[in-house]
Design a protein around this motif. Structure first.
Motif, short mmCIF file in Angstrom:
data_model
loop_
_atom_site.label_atom_id
_atom_site.label_comp_id
_atom_site.label_asym_id
_atom_site.label_seq_id
_atom_site.Cartn_x
_atom_site.Cartn_y
_atom_site.Cartn_z
N SER A 41 24.36 -6.59 -4.63
CA SER A 41 23.06 -7.56 -4.95
C SER A 41 21.75 -7.22 -4.36
CB SER A 41 23.70 -8.94 -4.11
OG SER A 41 23.67 -8.86 -2.51
N SER A 42 21.47 -6.17 -3.82
CA SER A 42 20.20 -5.88 -3.23
C SER A 42 20.10 -4.34 -2.85
CB SER A 42 19.93 -6.49 -1.97
OG SER A 42 18.89 -6.11 -1.17
N ILE A 44 20.06 -0.72 -1.97
CA ILE A 44 20.67 0.50 -2.38
C ILE A 44 21.77 0.24 -3.50
CG2 ILE A 44 21.80 2.51 -1.22
CD1 ILE A 44 19.87 2.46 1.15
N ARG A 64 28.02 -10.87 -1.04
CA ARG A 64 28.37 -12.47 -0.77
C ARG A 64 27.69 -13.35 -1.54
NH1 ARG A 64 25.79 -12.67 5.31
NH2 ARG A 64 24.09 -11.61 3.85
N ARG A 65 26.40 -12.96 -2.33
CA ARG A 65 25.70 -14.12 -3.04
C ARG A 65 26.13 -14.07 -4.64
NH1 ARG A 65 19.95 -12.38 -1.63
NH2 ARG A 65 21.35 -10.11 -1.39
N ASP A 90 32.67 -12.14 1.63
CA ASP A 90 32.02 -11.59 2.87
C ASP A 90 32.95 -10.63 3.20
OD1 ASP A 90 31.25 -11.31 5.41
OD2 ASP A 90 31.04 -13.27 5.95
N LEU A 91 32.54 -9.34 3.15
CA LEU A 91 33.19 -8.28 3.45
C LEU A 91 33.15 -8.00 5.10
CD1 LEU A 91 32.06 -5.91 0.55
CD2 LEU A 91 34.19 -7.48 0.53
N TYR A 180 23.61 -0.22 15.89
CA TYR A 180 23.36 0.01 14.36
C TYR A 180 23.69 1.44 14.09
CZ TYR A 180 21.71 0.93 9.57
OH TYR A 180 21.57 1.48 8.40
N LYS A 184 26.72 3.77 12.04
CA LYS A 184 26.57 4.65 11.02
C LYS A 184 26.93 6.27 11.48
CE LYS A 184 24.94 2.17 8.18
NZ LYS A 184 25.68 1.83 6.77
N ILE A 213 14.36 3.24 3.68
CA ILE A 213 14.19 2.88 2.27
C ILE A 213 13.68 1.35 2.15
CG2 ILE A 213 15.78 2.42 0.31
CD1 ILE A 213 15.24 5.49 1.16
N SER A 215 14.06 -2.02 0.83
CA SER A 215 15.08 -2.95 0.40
C SER A 215 15.15 -4.02 1.27
CB SER A 215 16.46 -2.01 0.64
OG SER A 215 16.69 -2.11 1.92
N GLY A 216 16.14 -4.78 1.18
CA GLY A 216 16.43 -5.94 2.15
C GLY A 216 16.61 -5.95 3.60
N1 LIG Z 1 17.16 0.60 4.05
C1 LIG Z 1 17.35 1.58 4.68
O1 LIG Z 1 16.35 2.17 5.51
C2 LIG Z 1 18.81 2.16 4.92
C3 LIG Z 1 18.80 3.54 5.54
C4 LIG Z 1 19.84 4.02 5.72
C5 LIG Z 1 21.12 3.44 5.23
N2 LIG Z 1 20.95 2.20 4.80
C6 LIG Z 1 22.18 1.53 4.24
O2 LIG Z 1 22.39 1.25 3.35
C7 LIG Z 1 23.25 0.28 2.77
C8 LIG Z 1 22.75 -0.66 2.11
O3 LIG Z 1 21.35 -1.42 2.69
P1 LIG Z 1 20.11 -1.76 1.70
O4 LIG Z 1 18.75 -1.05 2.47
O5 LIG Z 1 20.56 -1.67 0.28
O6 LIG Z 1 19.89 -3.28 2.55
P2 LIG Z 1 20.08 -4.71 1.66
O7 LIG Z 1 18.91 -4.45 0.53
O8 LIG Z 1 19.88 -5.72 2.88
O9 LIG Z 1 21.20 -4.76 1.30
C9 LIG Z 1 22.52 -5.05 1.74
C10 LIG Z 1 23.66 -5.54 0.89
O10 LIG Z 1 24.81 -5.67 1.77
C11 LIG Z 1 25.17 -7.04 1.42
N3 LIG Z 1 26.10 -7.57 2.36
C12 LIG Z 1 25.38 -8.03 3.67
N4 LIG Z 1 26.20 -8.47 4.51
C13 LIG Z 1 27.24 -8.63 3.70
C14 LIG Z 1 28.71 -9.08 4.03
N5 LIG Z 1 28.93 -9.65 4.92
N6 LIG Z 1 29.70 -9.16 3.03
C15 LIG Z 1 29.34 -8.62 1.81
N7 LIG Z 1 28.28 -7.84 1.56
C16 LIG Z 1 27.28 -7.97 2.51
C17 LIG Z 1 24.13 -7.71 0.67
O11 LIG Z 1 24.52 -8.79 -0.04
P3 LIG Z 1 24.68 -10.41 0.28
O12 LIG Z 1 23.54 -10.73 1.16
O13 LIG Z 1 24.55 -10.61 -0.98
O14 LIG Z 1 26.01 -10.45 0.96
C18 LIG Z 1 23.26 -6.49 -0.03
O15 LIG Z 1 23.71 -6.36 -1.13
C19 LIG Z 1 23.56 -0.42 4.23
O16 LIG Z 1 24.88 0.17 4.60
C20 LIG Z 1 22.43 0.15 5.38
O17 LIG Z 1 23.08 0.47 6.51
C21 LIG Z 1 19.82 1.60 4.48
#
Ligand SMILES: NC(=O)c1ccc[n+]([C@@H]2O[C@H](COP(=O)([O-])OP(=O)(O)OC[C@H]3O[C@@H](n4cnc5c(N)ncnc54)[C@H](OP(=O)(O)O)[C@@H]3O)[C@@H](O)[C@H]2O)c1
Length: 287
Positions: A41-42, A44, A64-65, A90-91, A180, A184, A213, A215-216
């Motif tokens: 949903s958001s 990556i 979730r959304r 909700d995973l 966190y 990882k 990155i 993102s949210g």
């Molecule tokens: N952004 C960075 O800087 C960065 C760097 C390295 C690694 N990462 C990793 O990349 C991955 C994606 O993160 P992102 O940056 O894309 O963040 P994001 O934009 O916040 O996306 C997070 C995603 O996880 C879903 N999510 C959150 N809680 C959940 C739950 N309880 N059950 C099911 N889905 C859930 C959210 O959807 P809903 O809210 O709709 O559930 C959303 O689709 C994460 O594992 C993060 O640790 C991110």
């Protein structure tokens, strides 16, 4: 509401405009026809979903959304044709994981992208213990359960791919993002072990370890990211590496930061990360 209770909602979007991009050849042949993307949903996960739909995959969008996922499914259908499936769950809960497994049981899934995850920032003992444990439930427990089930299915048919979202922070301890970073480190180690364990059984596993990155993620973690890359860079580079590498550091920033840190001893990396997080962690935490 549905999501909070870990209840899955699953519906299908019919085929419409068939504009399948055949440049997906290698991936579609090796890991198609159905890809499950969590966190779709958001950020990556969303970019993985877009990239895979563009390459002709039937994409299962999980997060979730429900309404957000439905909008994305409509966008992908309109742009690329083909089929999408939405699973709102909700995973971080066993019920949510079960709902996703049940919804995909009868599908010919060849690829799992486990991108659902979140982080926290600030001193561990000042954060909510519920958030810290919820992060382990989603980033580690839920991911492990999905990986176990799909890896068994893929090994059974000697064909499949698994992408696990690790992070730059997973290679050392990180003050003010300690838990966190630990989640990882788990994902990174799991992916490395499984890469070797499963390659002889026809299953490719890759750890994707991005740096910052857009993102949210930052908003949910209460972090401020100055320099960050677009999520598109993660999806494209990681899919290129699938079946070819154990770990990919997508984008120039993650490569630059990753290799700079790699020159230091582990204790040195922790100190550098303490300085970095000092500038990025949630305002109001100074110790
Ligand atoms: N952004 C960075 O800087 C960065 C760097 C390295 C690694 N990462 C990793 O990349 C991955 C994606 O993160 P992102 O940056 O894309 O963040 P994001 O934009 O916040 O996306 C997070 C995603 O996880 C879903 N999510 C959150 N809680 C959940 C739950 N309880 N059950 C099911 N889905 C859930 C959210 O959807 P809903 O809210 O709709 O559930 C959303 O689709 C994460 O594992 C993060 O640790 C991110």
């Amino acid at each position: 509401m549905l999501a909070r209770r870990g209840v899955g909602l699953c519906f299908f979007w019919g085929s419409a405009v068939p504009e399948i991009d055949t440049s997906g050849g290698r991936l579609l042949r090796g890991f198609g026809p159905v890809a499950v993307v969590t966190g779709a949903s958001s950020g990556i996960g969303l970019e993985f979903a877009r990239e895979l739909a563009r390459r002709g995959f039937h994409v299962v969008l999980a997060a979730r959304r429900a309404e957000v996922l439905a909008g994305i499914a409509a966008e992908l259908e309109a742009r690329h044709g083909g089929r999408t499936t939405v699973v709102a769950a909700d995973l971080a809960t066993p019920e949510g994981v079960r709902a996703l497994l049940a919804a995909t049981e009868a599908m010919d899934v060849g690829l799992l992208v486990a991108a659902a995850g979140f982080g926290t920032s600030g001193p561990f003992i000042e954060n909510s213990v519920a958030d810290e444990l919820g992060m382990i439930d989603l980033n580690c427990r839920g991911l492990a359960e999905l990986t176990w089930h799909f890896a068994r299915r893929f090994a059974g048919k000697r064909r499949g791919g698994i992408v696990l979202l690790s992070s730059l922070v997973g290679f050392q301890g990180v003050p003010k993002a300690a838990n966190y970073a630990a989640t990882k480190a788990y994902v990174q180690a799991l992916a490395e072990g499984l890469h070797h364990e499963l390659k002889g059984r026809g299953v490719s596993v890759v750890a994707s370890a991005p740096g910052p990155i857009h993102s949210g993620f930052a908003a949910r973690a209460g972090m401020v990211m100055g320099l960050a890359q677009k999520p598109e860079a993660v999806a494209a580079a990681t899919l290129r590496a699938l079946g070819r590498a154990t770990t990919v550091r997508p984008g120039w920033l993650s490569k630059f930061l990753g290799w700079s840190l790699a020159l230091l001893p582990r204790w040195g990396r922790v100190r550098v990360m303490a300085l970095v997080m000092g500038g990025m962690a949630r305002a109001g935490h100074s110790n």
